[in-house]
Motif scaffolding. Structure first.
Motif, PDB file in Angstrom:
ATOM      1  N   ALA A  13       0.868  -1.142   0.143  1.00  0.00           N
ATOM      2  CA  ALA A  13       0.170  -0.040  -0.091  1.00  0.00           C
ATOM      3  C   ALA A  13       0.820   1.302  -0.049  1.00  0.00           C
ATOM      4  O   ALA A  13       0.433   2.298  -0.581  1.00  0.00           O
ATOM      5  N   ALA A  14       1.975   1.197   0.795  1.00  0.00           N
ATOM      6  CA  ALA A  14       2.970   2.451   0.633  1.00  0.00           C
ATOM      7  C   ALA A  14       3.465   2.480  -0.429  1.00  0.00           C
ATOM      8  O   ALA A  14       3.859   3.712  -0.904  1.00  0.00           O
ATOM      9  N   ASP A  15       3.693   1.505  -1.607  1.00  0.00           N
ATOM     10  CA  ASP A  15       3.922   1.913  -2.996  1.00  0.00           C
ATOM     11  C   ASP A  15       2.953   2.513  -3.536  1.00  0.00           C
ATOM     12  O   ASP A  15       3.278   3.311  -4.459  1.00  0.00           O
ATOM     13  N   VAL A  16       1.952   2.172  -3.281  1.00  0.00           N
ATOM     14  CA  VAL A  16       0.643   2.824  -4.063  1.00  0.00           C
ATOM     15  C   VAL A  16       0.599   4.207  -3.704  1.00  0.00           C
ATOM     16  O   VAL A  16       0.387   5.121  -4.436  1.00  0.00           O
ATOM     17  N   ALA A  17       0.595   4.398  -2.267  1.00  0.00           N
ATOM     18  CA  ALA A  17       0.504   5.780  -1.698  1.00  0.00           C
ATOM     19  C   ALA A  17       1.719   6.705  -2.188  1.00  0.00           C
ATOM     20  O   ALA A  17       1.529   7.786  -2.477  1.00  0.00           O
ATOM     21  N   GLY A  18       2.852   6.205  -2.319  1.00  0.00           N
ATOM     22  CA  GLY A  18       4.132   6.966  -2.878  1.00  0.00           C
ATOM     23  C   GLY A  18       4.060   7.329  -4.114  1.00  0.00           C
ATOM     24  O   GLY A  18       4.665   8.311  -4.557  1.00  0.00           O
ATOM     25  N   ALA A  19       3.481   6.367  -4.878  1.00  0.00           N
ATOM     26  CA  ALA A  19       3.287   6.486  -6.185  1.00  0.00           C
ATOM     27  C   ALA A  19       2.387   7.740  -6.625  1.00  0.00           C
ATOM     28  O   ALA A  19       2.562   8.703  -7.377  1.00  0.00           O
ATOM     29  N   LEU A  20       1.276   7.695  -5.977  1.00  0.00           N
ATOM     30  CA  LEU A  20       0.478   8.988  -6.097  1.00  0.00           C
ATOM     31  C   LEU A  20       0.782  10.259  -5.497  1.00  0.00           C
ATOM     32  O   LEU A  20       0.771  11.097  -6.292  1.00  0.00           O
ATOM     33  N   THR A  21       1.595  10.296  -4.356  1.00  0.00           N
ATOM     34  CA  THR A  21       2.475  11.176  -4.040  1.00  0.00           C
ATOM     35  C   THR A  21       3.267  11.911  -5.159  1.00  0.00           C
ATOM     36  O   THR A  21       3.560  12.868  -5.222  1.00  0.00           O
ATOM     37  N   THR A  22       4.120  10.707  -5.410  1.00  0.00           N
ATOM     38  CA  THR A  22       4.917  11.344  -6.650  1.00  0.00           C
ATOM     39  C   THR A  22       4.328  12.073  -7.943  1.00  0.00           C
ATOM     40  O   THR A  22       4.712  13.242  -8.358  1.00  0.00           O
ATOM     41  N   GLU A  23       3.096  11.596  -8.007  1.00  0.00           N
ATOM     42  CA  GLU A  23       2.202  12.243  -9.334  1.00  0.00           C
ATOM     43  C   GLU A  23       2.023  13.527  -8.669  1.00  0.00           C
ATOM     44  O   GLU A  23       2.170  14.686  -9.482  1.00  0.00           O
ATOM     45  N   VAL A  24       1.125  13.682  -7.675  1.00  0.00           N
ATOM     46  CA  VAL A  24       0.764  15.012  -7.419  1.00  0.00           C
ATOM     47  C   VAL A  24       1.464  15.993  -6.873  1.00  0.00           C
ATOM     48  O   VAL A  24       1.451  17.214  -6.940  1.00  0.00           O
ATOM     49  N   THR A  25       2.900  15.827  -6.393  1.00  0.00           N
ATOM     50  CA  THR A  25       4.029  16.838  -6.262  1.00  0.00           C
ATOM     51  C   THR A  25       4.749  16.795  -7.426  1.00  0.00           C
ATOM     52  O   THR A  25       5.737  17.625  -7.314  1.00  0.00           O
ATOM     53  N   ILE A  66      -2.870   7.902   5.730  1.00  0.00           N
ATOM     54  CA  ILE A  66      -2.788   9.338   5.835  1.00  0.00           C
ATOM     55  C   ILE A  66      -2.105   9.818   4.681  1.00  0.00           C
ATOM     56  O   ILE A  66      -2.740  10.827   3.761  1.00  0.00           O
ATOM     57  N   GLU A  67      -1.086   9.297   4.262  1.00  0.00           N
ATOM     58  CA  GLU A  67      -0.515   9.777   3.041  1.00  0.00           C
ATOM     59  C   GLU A  67      -1.532   9.523   1.735  1.00  0.00           C
ATOM     60  O   GLU A  67      -1.413  10.476   1.018  1.00  0.00           O
ATOM     61  N   LEU A  68      -2.135   8.426   1.625  1.00  0.00           N
ATOM     62  CA  LEU A  68      -3.159   8.119   0.656  1.00  0.00           C
ATOM     63  C   LEU A  68      -4.214   9.042   0.532  1.00  0.00           C
ATOM     64  O   LEU A  68      -4.599   9.882  -0.493  1.00  0.00           O
ATOM     65  N   LEU A  69      -4.674   9.497   1.858  1.00  0.00           N
ATOM     66  CA  LEU A  69      -5.730  10.523   2.035  1.00  0.00           C
ATOM     67  C   LEU A  69      -5.245  11.815   1.527  1.00  0.00           C
ATOM     68  O   LEU A  69      -5.856  12.510   0.917  1.00  0.00           O
ATOM     69  N   CYS A  70      -4.088  11.997   1.890  1.00  0.00           N
ATOM     70  CA  CYS A  70      -3.467  13.514   1.292  1.00  0.00           C
ATOM     71  C   CYS A  70      -3.179  13.507  -0.052  1.00  0.00           C
ATOM     72  O   CYS A  70      -3.445  14.492  -0.847  1.00  0.00           O
ATOM     73  N   GLY A  71      -2.620  12.645  -0.808  1.00  0.00           N
ATOM     74  CA  GLY A  71      -2.531  12.093  -2.148  1.00  0.00           C
ATOM     75  C   GLY A  71      -3.902  12.591  -2.860  1.00  0.00           C
ATOM     76  O   GLY A  71      -4.003  13.083  -3.870  1.00  0.00           O
ATOM     77  N   ALA A  72      -4.814  11.839  -2.454  1.00  0.00           N
ATOM     78  CA  ALA A  72      -6.363  12.236  -3.037  1.00  0.00           C
ATOM     79  C   ALA A  72      -6.625  13.549  -3.116  1.00  0.00           C
ATOM     80  O   ALA A  72      -7.166  13.924  -4.033  1.00  0.00           O
ATOM     81  N   GLN A  73      -6.386  14.173  -1.743  1.00  0.00           N
ATOM     82  CA  GLN A  73      -6.951  15.505  -1.676  1.00  0.00           C
ATOM     83  C   GLN A  73      -5.947  16.388  -2.751  1.00  0.00           C
ATOM     84  O   GLN A  73      -6.306  17.190  -3.150  1.00  0.00           O
ATOM     85  N   ALA A  74      -4.437  16.096  -2.622  1.00  0.00           N
ATOM     86  CA  ALA A  74      -3.740  16.857  -3.394  1.00  0.00           C
ATOM     87  C   ALA A  74      -4.280  16.539  -5.020  1.00  0.00           C
ATOM     88  O   ALA A  74      -4.103  17.678  -5.863  1.00  0.00           O
ATOM     89  N   HIS A  78     -10.488  12.978  11.892  1.00  0.00           N
ATOM     90  CA  HIS A  78     -10.447  11.716  12.560  1.00  0.00           C
ATOM     91  C   HIS A  78     -11.276  10.588  11.624  1.00  0.00           C
ATOM     92  O   HIS A  78     -10.610   9.728  11.481  1.00  0.00           O
ATOM     93  N   GLU A  79     -12.447  11.064  11.276  1.00  0.00           N
ATOM     94  CA  GLU A  79     -13.066  10.264  10.314  1.00  0.00           C
ATOM     95  C   GLU A  79     -12.384   9.692   8.958  1.00  0.00           C
ATOM     96  O   GLU A  79     -12.619   8.750   8.502  1.00  0.00           O
ATOM     97  N   ASP A  80     -11.933  10.671   8.268  1.00  0.00           N
ATOM     98  CA  ASP A  80     -11.175  10.434   6.888  1.00  0.00           C
ATOM     99  C   ASP A  80     -10.036   9.622   7.160  1.00  0.00           C
ATOM    100  O   ASP A  80      -9.791   8.881   6.530  1.00  0.00           O
ATOM    101  N   VAL A  81      -9.376   9.880   8.355  1.00  0.00           N
ATOM    102  CA  VAL A  81      -8.163   9.112   8.646  1.00  0.00           C
ATOM    103  C   VAL A  81      -8.575   7.582   8.957  1.00  0.00           C
ATOM    104  O   VAL A  81      -7.791   6.615   8.475  1.00  0.00           O
ATOM    105  N   GLU A  82      -9.321   7.379   9.759  1.00  0.00           N
ATOM    106  CA  GLU A  82      -9.976   5.940  10.215  1.00  0.00           C
ATOM    107  C   GLU A  82     -10.630   5.165   8.777  1.00  0.00           C
ATOM    108  O   GLU A  82     -10.048   4.149   8.746  1.00  0.00           O
ATOM    109  N   ARG A  83     -11.172   5.905   7.796  1.00  0.00           N
ATOM    110  CA  ARG A  83     -11.493   5.316   6.583  1.00  0.00           C
ATOM    111  C   ARG A  83     -10.426   4.960   5.733  1.00  0.00           C
ATOM    112  O   ARG A  83     -10.347   3.807   5.058  1.00  0.00           O
ATOM    113  N   ALA A  84      -9.225   5.949   5.600  1.00  0.00           N
ATOM    114  CA  ALA A  84      -8.428   5.646   4.882  1.00  0.00           C
ATOM    115  C   ALA A  84      -7.547   4.374   5.380  1.00  0.00           C
ATOM    116  O   ALA A  84      -6.940   3.620   4.536  1.00  0.00           O
TER     117      ALA A  84
END
Length: 524
Positions: free
Chosen positions: A219-231, A453-461, A496-502
């Motif tokens: 999952a960290a690979d996925v979140a990191g790939a999304l972060t790579t894109e959005v940044t 949390i990284e995934l959550l922020c990546g989607a928001q970015a 916290h609800e966003d964090v729990e769901r992610a």
């Protein structure tokens, strides 16, 4: 009905443990394993009849090893052993932990070196299949002579004592057994020590930890790939050529993941010729760091797969023709005392996993900061990923939570480095492996939340990317998976609800399932 898991003492995997512990998969004992149990029991009976002093059969335990027990007291000895060793403390093990413990003990006994009767392993299998879960205190194990106290709490229920939970209802041991038409066992020679002497709490927890850790790093690979894109980062650092000249297997695997997750990404292509020469380490070194975490988890997996299918109590019963002639026993049976109960083969890789998951949380938290921090984030991203920052705080405090969880992992001790002698200094070096397992599981849970949390922020970015640019195949699926459970953040709300769901999206494996489905469909 789910496919049964074979308790054969030879082939149990961490995934099998997770299926039994979490999905209530039934357990079956094959006939060839039953025959091994019967042969080992015949050898024990032969030793008992000989009257020769044999540790664990007709002697005291630990410091009391030199105390000879009369023939008439052997059964009482085994019951006293279980009662006296049920001295645990702390919280009670949860349902999945108890089921992992039960399965591990069953699988070790059916290898045929412990000398219990067939009825003992049948009781354990029935308890798993009928949902009879002993109430087990979590603290008290030193990881040598195995996980004595927790296993003793489990064994109490087999003799009709202690407590168990059946369908959530707490009852005494005898009543719990009766729900499956089982009667309390009268323990025979060797059976008490065989039930409580071993590493099954450690290995059960470790099996669950390795399954969860491997899911977290994927999952960290996925979140990191999304972060790579959005940044607006580059995926060039994940090129096969770089991995090829430093061929750590985990590195190569994570690098391949980043490439396939961002395949066909218009976001990545849009700035291929920009002025930025290199990304920050948290982006550029993703394959190296995630890869090292993968390799640490792989190391633990190898140890767990061995331990799940090992005989870890003491003493062990062998064919006399296959062992040292100086071993105690009889013409046909050799009883060997050793140290297979010592938890260091698990404790050390468990502490290694704790270190690795701390690093995974660390690099993920730094990527979160690069998305929310106005001092380092890209121009297209608003401070803390919210319009009207100042009036709104957006995901500012989500990064605080990631930092807090990371600090908790960093502050966790490494129990295998400690030692407290016990039993009159007879047991003068212990492993603390159970505590290593608890700590590793906590580190995995914390890292999983940070990745969420990284995934959550990546989607928001991603909400602030140009509308005409598409994500990669995998990162698009990740974005959609987040949006199924968390709406874009416009006005401030309880985060916290966003964090729990992610977090749940990552921990459940649903994120991975959605991404892999999308990648598979793209190949058709």
């Amino acid at each position: 009905m789910a496919e049964p898991v074979r308790a054969d003492g030879e082939t149990l995997t961490p995934e099998d443990v997770a299926r039994v512990a979490r999905e209530n998969a039934p357990v079956e004992i094959p006939e060839e394993s039953r025959e091994k149990v019967r042969v080992a029991r015949e050898r024990v009976e032969e030793v008992v009849e000989s009257g020769d002093p044999v540790y664990g059969v007709n002697t005291g335990f630990g410091e009391l090893v030199d105390q000879r027990i009369p023939q008439d007291d052997i059964e009482r000895l085994q019951l006293n052993l279980v009662r006296s060793h049920a001295a645990g403390a702390g919280r009670e093990l949860d349902r999945e932990e108890v089921r992992a413990l039960l399965l591990g003990r069953l699988n070790a006994l059916v290898k045929g070196y412990s000398g219990v009767r067939e009825v003992v392993v049948d009781h354990l299998a029935t308890m798993l299949n009928e949902g009879i879960h002993p109430v087990v205190k979590s603290r008290g194990s030193l990881g040598a002579s195995g996980d004595l106290a927790p296993l003793a709490h489990l064994a109490l229920v087999l003799v009709g004592e202690g407590e168990a939970k059946v369908d959530g209802e707490r009852m005494d041991g005898a009543d719990a057994l009766a729900t499956a038409d089982l009667g309390p066992l009268t323990l025979r020679a060797k059976e008490g020590i065989a039930l409580i002497n071993g590493t099954q709490l450690t290995v059960g927890l470790a099996a669950l930890a390795v399954v969860d850790a491997e899911r977290a790093v994927r999952a960290a690979d996925v979140a990191g790939a999304l972060t790579t894109e959005v940044t607006m980062g580059t995926t060039a650092a994940a090129d096969d050529s770089i991995a090829g000249v430093r061929p750590h297997p985990g590195h190569a695997e994570s690098a391949r993941n980043v490439k396939r997750l961002t395949a066909d990404s218009e976001v990545v292509e849009s700035h291929r010729n920009c002025d930025r020469v290199q990304d920050a380490y948290s982006i550029r070194c993703l394959p190296q760091v995630h890869g090292a975490v993968r390799d640490a988890a792989r190391h633990l997996r190898e140890a767990v797969e061995i331990e799940l299918n090992s005989a870890t109590d003491n003493p062990l019963i062998f064919d006399a023709d296959e062992t040292d002639p100086r071993a105690s026993g009889t013409e046909n049976a050799a009883v060997l005392s050793g140290g297979n109960f010592h938890g260091d083969p698990l404790a050390m890789p468990l502490d290694y996993l704790t270190n690795a998951m701390t690093e995974l949380a660390a690099i993920s938290e730094r990527r979160v900061d690069r998305m929310v921090n106005p001092n380092v984030q890209e121009d297209h991203l608003p401070p803390f990923l919210t319009e009207g920052s100042g009036l709104r705080s957006g995901y500012m405090i989500a990064q605080y939570t990631a930092a807090a969880l990371l600090n908790e992992n960093r502050a966790t001790g490494r129990p295998s480095m400690d030692n407290t002698p016990v039993s009159g200094n007879q047991e003068d070096h212990v492993s603390m492996s159970a505590q290593s397992a608890f700590d590793a599981r906590a580190a995995v849970e914390n890292a999983t939340t940070v990745v969420g949390i990284e995934l959550l922020c990546g989607a928001q970015a991603a909400e602030f990317l140009p509308d005409d640019l598409d994500h990669g195949v995998g990162t698009a699926a990740a974005y959609e998976a987040v949006r199924e459970v968390v709406a874009p953040l416009v006005e401030d709300r309880p985060v916290h609800e966003d964090v729990e769901r992610a977090d749940a999206l990552v921990a459940s494996g649903l994120l991975e399932e959605r991404v892999e489905d999308a990648l598979f469909e793209s190949l058709e």
